[in-house]
Design a protein around this motif. Structure first.
Motif: not given
Length: 93
Positions: A64-69
């Protein structure tokens, strides 16, 4: 296959029977945007207010991955044509 979002869960169902094939729980509920990569290998669920995109790989339960804008949030999230990049459009002017 059909990808849907229910509060804090991404759900993949079989189109012929609507039986659940796969689910993922995301930290940033409620999910406001969902997307399936062009090659059908990845899905994402995003929360526009929190500016967070959670990405999951269909064939690998541990990946999994997470992008925090950021604090400005997200107006829109889309898969890039390569199926590996996510394009995030921020809110505001």
């Amino acid at each position: 296959m059909i990808l849907t979002a229910v509060d804090d869960r991404l759900v993949i169902r079989r189109a012929d029977s609507f039986l659940i094939e796969r689910t993922w729980s995301v930290e940033s509920a409620p999910i406001t945007h969902i997307g399936w990569s062009w090659d059908s290998e990845y899905v994402f669920g995003a929360n526009s207010k929190q500016g967070i995109v959670n990405v999951f790989k269909i064939t690998d339960e541990t990946w999994n991955a997470r992008v925090v804008a950021g604090a400005e949030g997200l107006a829109r999230v889309e898969w890039a044509p390569d199926g590996r990049s996510i394009i995030c459009f921020r809110s505001g002017a």
